[in-house]
Write a protein that holds these residues in place. Structure first.
Motif, mmCIF file in Angstrom:
data_model
loop_
_atom_site.group_PDB
_atom_site.id
_atom_site.type_symbol
_atom_site.label_atom_id
_atom_site.label_comp_id
_atom_site.label_asym_id
_atom_site.label_seq_id
_atom_site.Cartn_x
_atom_site.Cartn_y
_atom_site.Cartn_z
ATOM 1 N N HIS A 67 0.826 -1.204 0.152
ATOM 2 C CA HIS A 67 -0.205 -0.096 0.003
ATOM 3 C C HIS A 67 0.839 1.216 0.155
ATOM 4 C CE1 HIS A 67 -3.407 -2.369 2.056
ATOM 5 N NE2 HIS A 67 -3.144 -2.724 0.823
ATOM 6 N N ALA A 68 1.820 1.062 0.737
ATOM 7 C CA ALA A 68 2.962 2.232 0.623
ATOM 8 C C ALA A 68 3.415 2.553 -0.550
ATOM 9 C CB ALA A 68 3.871 2.051 2.010
ATOM 10 N N PHE A 69 3.767 1.624 -1.233
ATOM 11 C CA PHE A 69 4.432 1.802 -2.736
ATOM 12 C C PHE A 69 3.281 2.476 -3.462
ATOM 13 C CE2 PHE A 69 5.912 -0.310 -6.587
ATOM 14 C CZ PHE A 69 7.258 0.504 -6.818
ATOM 15 N N LEU A 70 2.190 1.941 -3.293
ATOM 16 C CA LEU A 70 1.028 2.359 -4.255
ATOM 17 C C LEU A 70 0.916 3.850 -4.020
ATOM 18 C CD1 LEU A 70 -1.569 -0.431 -4.444
ATOM 19 C CD2 LEU A 70 -0.132 0.343 -6.328
ATOM 20 N N GLN A 71 0.998 4.433 -2.810
ATOM 21 C CA GLN A 71 0.931 5.737 -2.608
ATOM 22 C C GLN A 71 2.103 6.755 -2.787
ATOM 23 O OE1 GLN A 71 -0.875 4.760 1.619
ATOM 24 N NE2 GLN A 71 -2.318 6.521 1.034
ATOM 25 N N GLY A 72 3.410 5.982 -2.971
ATOM 26 C CA GLY A 72 4.423 6.875 -3.219
ATOM 27 C C GLY A 72 5.698 5.868 -2.946
ATOM 28 N N ASP A 73 6.462 6.405 -1.964
ATOM 29 C CA ASP A 73 7.669 6.170 -1.729
ATOM 30 C C ASP A 73 7.926 5.129 -0.386
ATOM 31 O OD1 ASP A 73 10.826 6.393 -2.164
ATOM 32 O OD2 ASP A 73 10.721 6.627 -0.017
ATOM 33 N N VAL A 74 8.191 3.961 -0.266
ATOM 34 C CA VAL A 74 8.200 3.041 0.799
ATOM 35 C C VAL A 74 8.859 3.673 1.885
ATOM 36 C CG1 VAL A 74 8.318 0.901 1.985
ATOM 37 C CG2 VAL A 74 7.294 1.226 -0.490
ATOM 38 N N PRO A 75 10.362 3.949 1.723
ATOM 39 C CA PRO A 75 11.150 4.461 2.807
ATOM 40 C C PRO A 75 10.666 5.859 3.441
ATOM 41 C CG PRO A 75 12.352 3.643 1.174
ATOM 42 C CD PRO A 75 11.004 3.646 0.405
ATOM 43 N N ASP A 76 10.113 6.716 2.765
ATOM 44 C CA ASP A 76 9.376 7.789 3.256
ATOM 45 C C ASP A 76 8.344 7.421 3.932
ATOM 46 O OD1 ASP A 76 11.225 9.604 1.743
ATOM 47 O OD2 ASP A 76 9.788 10.255 0.126
ATOM 48 N N ALA A 77 7.522 6.728 3.861
ATOM 49 C CA ALA A 77 6.375 6.043 4.594
ATOM 50 C C ALA A 77 6.962 5.538 6.044
ATOM 51 C CB ALA A 77 5.522 5.060 3.902
#
Length: 279
Positions: free
Chosen positions: A191-201
């Motif tokens: 889900h984080a990847f679909l919303q943008g950047d996983v490390p930022d999340a």
């Protein structure tokens, strides 16, 4: 690293002891129960007792329970959504009742976290299902019961405005300010990847990160692939989790894209690769 796995892999089937034994044979000592009617009758006290026996026999521990998100699952057929953030009071109450029914399992089989969705993913057809005031009321209702049962409520990062990394961080701050429920966050890598950047999340939710859902996708849909089958940068993701001090379970939440045995074979290899990143 501690790895666990969700019974989501088998959600199209009724859960049995054989499924748990298969997971244990692949080296998984902790599991998350995907609570959906058709897969597991979480409303039944007899089913709770049966699950306790299965877990003992298989030698695995119940780490968490995923609260119901649909009314039922029958094979490939997913029923209507359940949303604890529904603006319709009857719909909200029904979703809360199902969530509380799944939470009752803790009286028979202790577990650490109840993972909940605040609303549903934004697809353009979710009108009225992602209401902030309704979500706040539901979290208070469910959270009080969870706290009394020694279970921590983990709000999952999902693709909607209520559950973005920023929004969940604000939920945690408000809850802490009020000294209320001790909420936590479930980081869902897909889900984080679909919303943008996983490390930022990860950086944004790190302060209250208590558990995870680990899976991959190709950036277009929520595929629940085995890590390294999609486009997530796993070395950076895992190193970021280490950097923020996450010491909890890496809970794999995978789809049955071929057969469970084949998915598990690939998962064991992915688990080794993830562990090697840290080593």
């Amino acid at each position: 690293m501690r790895f666990g796995i969700s019974t989501h892999l088998y959600h199209q089937e009724r859960l049995t002891e054989a499924h748990l034994r298969e997971l244990a044979a692949c080296g998984f000592a902790e599991v998350e129960l995907f609570a959906s009617l058709g897969h597991f009758d979480y409303r039944s006290a007899a089913a709770h007792a049966e699950l306790a026996s299965w877990l003992r026999n298989a030698g695995v521990r119940l780490h968490s329970v995923h609260a119901p998100i649909v009314e039922y699952v029958r094979g490939a057929d997913w029923g209507p959504p359940l949303s604890i953030a529904s603006a319709d009071e009857a719909g909200r109450s029904r979703a809360v009742a199902e969530t509380l029914a799944a939470l009752e399992l803790a009286r028979t089989v202790p577990f650490d976290y109840l993972v909940v969705h605040l609303g549903v993913p934004e697809t353009g057809s979710e009108a009225g299902l992602n209401n902030r005031a309704a979500a706040e009321r539901s979290v208070r209702e469910v959270g009080r019961t969870a706290r009394d049962l020694g279970v921590r409520l983990a709000l999952e990062l999902i693709p909607n405005a209520l559950s973005s990394p920023d929004a969940l961080s604000r939920w945690m701050e408000e809850d802490a300010d009020e000294g209320r429920l001790g909420l936590g966050i479930c980081l869902d890598t897909g889900h984080a990847f679909l919303q943008g950047d996983v490390p930022d999340a990860i950086d944004l939710v790190s302060g209250e990160l208590v558990t995870t859902h680990v899976h991959d996708n190709r950036g277009a849909s929520d595929d629940h692939l085995v890590p390294f089958e999609g486009r997530i940068d796993w070395p950076t993701t895992v190193m970021t989790l280490q950097k923020v001090g996450y010491e909890g379970v890496y809970l794999l939440e995978l789809a049955n894209t071929s057969t469970p045995a084949d998915v598990l074979r690939k998962t064991v290899d992915a688990r080794r690769r993830l562990a090697e990143i840290i080593a």
